[in-house]
Design a protein around this motif. Sequence first.
Motif, PDB file in Angstrom:
ATOM      1  N   UNK A  62      -2.125   4.819   2.101  1.00 20.06           N
ATOM      2  CA  UNK A  62      -3.060   3.687   2.038  1.00 20.06           C
ATOM      3  C   UNK A  62      -4.173   3.863   1.017  1.00 20.06           C
ATOM      4  N   UNK A  63      -3.988   4.751   0.041  1.00 15.01           N
ATOM      5  CA  UNK A  63      -5.007   4.965  -0.988  1.00 15.01           C
ATOM      6  C   UNK A  63      -4.791   4.109  -2.234  1.00 15.01           C
ATOM      7  N   UNK A  64      -3.586   3.576  -2.417  1.00 17.44           N
ATOM      8  CA  UNK A  64      -3.252   2.839  -3.638  1.00 17.44           C
ATOM      9  C   UNK A  64      -2.551   1.538  -3.270  1.00 17.44           C
ATOM     10  N   UNK A  65      -2.929   0.473  -3.948  1.00 20.36           N
ATOM     11  CA  UNK A  65      -2.226  -0.806  -3.822  1.00 20.36           C
ATOM     12  C   UNK A  65      -1.339  -0.939  -5.062  1.00 20.36           C
ATOM     13  N   UNK A  66      -0.038  -1.056  -4.805  1.00 17.44           N
ATOM     14  CA  UNK A  66       0.960  -1.144  -5.869  1.00 17.44           C
ATOM     15  C   UNK A  66       1.414  -2.586  -6.029  1.00 17.44           C
ATOM     16  N   UNK A  67       1.317  -3.090  -7.253  1.00 17.46           N
ATOM     17  CA  UNK A  67       1.865  -4.413  -7.589  1.00 17.46           C
ATOM     18  C   UNK A  67       3.158  -4.213  -8.365  1.00 17.46           C
ATOM     19  N   UNK A  68       4.183  -4.979  -7.989  1.00 17.22           N
ATOM     20  CA  UNK A  68       5.448  -4.983  -8.726  1.00 17.22           C
ATOM     21  C   UNK A  68       5.720  -6.430  -9.136  1.00 17.22           C
ATOM     22  N   UNK A  69       5.588  -6.702 -10.433  1.00 17.82           N
ATOM     23  CA  UNK A  69       5.670  -8.057 -10.989  1.00 17.82           C
ATOM     24  C   UNK A  69       6.963  -8.246 -11.757  1.00 17.82           C
ATOM     25  N   UNK A  70       7.572  -9.435 -11.596  1.00 25.80           N
ATOM     26  CA  UNK A  70       8.717  -9.844 -12.403  1.00 25.80           C
ATOM     27  C   UNK A  70       8.530 -11.312 -12.771  1.00 25.80           C
ATOM     28  N   UNK A  71       8.689 -11.630 -14.058  1.00 23.50           N
ATOM     29  CA  UNK A  71       8.542 -13.027 -14.472  1.00 23.50           C
ATOM     30  C   UNK A  71       9.732 -13.847 -13.977  1.00 23.50           C
ATOM     31  N   UNK A  72       9.526 -15.143 -13.870  1.00 25.09           N
ATOM     32  CA  UNK A  72      10.567 -16.043 -13.359  1.00 25.09           C
ATOM     33  C   UNK A  72      11.632 -16.339 -14.409  1.00 25.09           C
ATOM     34  N   UNK A  73      11.294 -16.224 -15.667  1.00 26.52           N
ATOM     35  CA  UNK A  73      12.264 -16.537 -16.726  1.00 26.52           C
ATOM     36  C   UNK A  73      12.198 -15.462 -17.801  1.00 26.52           C
ATOM     37  N   UNK A  74      13.196 -15.474 -18.660  1.00 28.92           N
ATOM     38  CA  UNK A  74      13.163 -14.491 -19.747  1.00 28.92           C
ATOM     39  C   UNK A  74      12.643 -15.145 -21.018  1.00 28.92           C
ATOM     40  N   UNK A  75      12.064 -14.307 -21.839  1.00 24.90           N
ATOM     41  CA  UNK A  75      11.561 -14.745 -23.133  1.00 24.90           C
ATOM     42  C   UNK A  75      12.189 -13.839 -24.186  1.00 24.90           C
ATOM     43  N   UNK A  76      12.918 -14.438 -25.107  1.00 32.79           N
ATOM     44  CA  UNK A  76      13.609 -13.679 -26.156  1.00 32.79           C
ATOM     45  C   UNK A  76      14.542 -12.631 -25.555  1.00 32.79           C
ATOM     46  N   UNK A  77      15.196 -13.005 -24.440  1.00 35.30           N
ATOM     47  CA  UNK A  77      16.165 -12.109 -23.817  1.00 35.30           C
ATOM     48  C   UNK A  77      15.578 -11.038 -22.923  1.00 35.30           C
ATOM     49  N   UNK A  78      14.270 -11.092 -22.675  1.00 39.41           N
ATOM     50  CA  UNK A  78      13.607 -10.068 -21.865  1.00 39.41           C
ATOM     51  C   UNK A  78      12.966 -10.705 -20.636  1.00 39.41           C
ATOM     52  N   UNK A 130       0.861  -1.189   0.000  1.00 37.48           N
ATOM     53  CA  UNK A 130       0.000   0.000   0.000  1.00 37.48           C
ATOM     54  C   UNK A 130       0.889   1.227   0.000  1.00 37.48           C
ATOM     55  N   UNK A 131       0.526   2.201  -0.832  1.00 33.01           N
ATOM     56  CA  UNK A 131       1.290   3.439  -0.932  1.00 33.01           C
ATOM     57  C   UNK A 131       0.335   4.631  -0.897  1.00 33.01           C
ATOM     58  N   UNK A 135       1.139  -2.561 -11.411  1.00 28.94           N
ATOM     59  CA  UNK A 135      -0.258  -2.144 -11.472  1.00 28.94           C
ATOM     60  C   UNK A 135      -0.537  -1.236 -10.287  1.00 28.94           C
ATOM     61  N   UNK A 136      -1.404  -0.270 -10.548  1.00 26.38           N
ATOM     62  CA  UNK A 136      -1.847   0.675  -9.540  1.00 26.38           C
ATOM     63  C   UNK A 136      -3.335   0.438  -9.355  1.00 26.38           C
ATOM     64  N   UNK A 137      -3.718   0.046  -8.150  1.00 27.68           N
ATOM     65  CA  UNK A 137      -5.093  -0.332  -7.846  1.00 27.68           C
ATOM     66  C   UNK A 137      -5.637   0.637  -6.819  1.00 27.68           C
ATOM     67  N   UNK A 138      -6.800   1.210  -7.108  1.00 32.29           N
ATOM     68  CA  UNK A 138      -7.365   2.182  -6.175  1.00 32.29           C
ATOM     69  C   UNK A 138      -8.882   2.151  -6.227  1.00 32.29           C
ATOM     70  N   UNK A 139      -9.461   2.574  -5.114  1.00 29.97           N
ATOM     71  CA  UNK A 139     -10.909   2.706  -5.042  1.00 29.97           C
ATOM     72  C   UNK A 139     -11.268   4.136  -5.409  1.00 29.97           C
TER      73      UNK A 139
END
Length: 170
Positions: free
Chosen positions: A59-75, A55-56, A81-85
Amino acid sequence: MQKLLLLTFLIFSSVILAQKPCNANPKYNEFDFWIGEWEVYGLKNNIAGYSKITKILDNCVILEEWTSASNQNGLVYSGKSFNSYNSLTNQWQQNWVDNTGGSTEYLTGHFENDTMQFMSRPFSNGKGTSIRKLSFHKLKDGKVRQHGEISNDEGTTWVTEYDLEYRPKK
């Protein structure tokens, strides 16, 4: 004297709540079940990625920080995501952005029966119009299921794009 103390407390409390309105309205806490550090798995029990949810902004925004477990084509795919009511529309919203230049806006969302569900705006898919549905299910064992679906016929039929299980990071 007691009345003066009570009046002072009530005034002070109302000032604090006015400064931090997201702490005063329980609607802002409906999605708190997603907060944490997660290992995320696909349907075949393979690790798909890692997600940190916090929460950031007072407490007005829920922040998601995602990283994939593997790379695809070198990436290594990552996004936020920013989630808010939105108290004006009485809807939850999510804005997703990623390191491929992708973005998705979910402007209508609601929480019911331990599930947060979002719907995207209609968007062009090159052949017509599509919409996305994104659901987060609070599971009894402390896990969260994220189910992403797409419809190419205005919501008559839905196809799963991904189905993930968030497990607390060890």
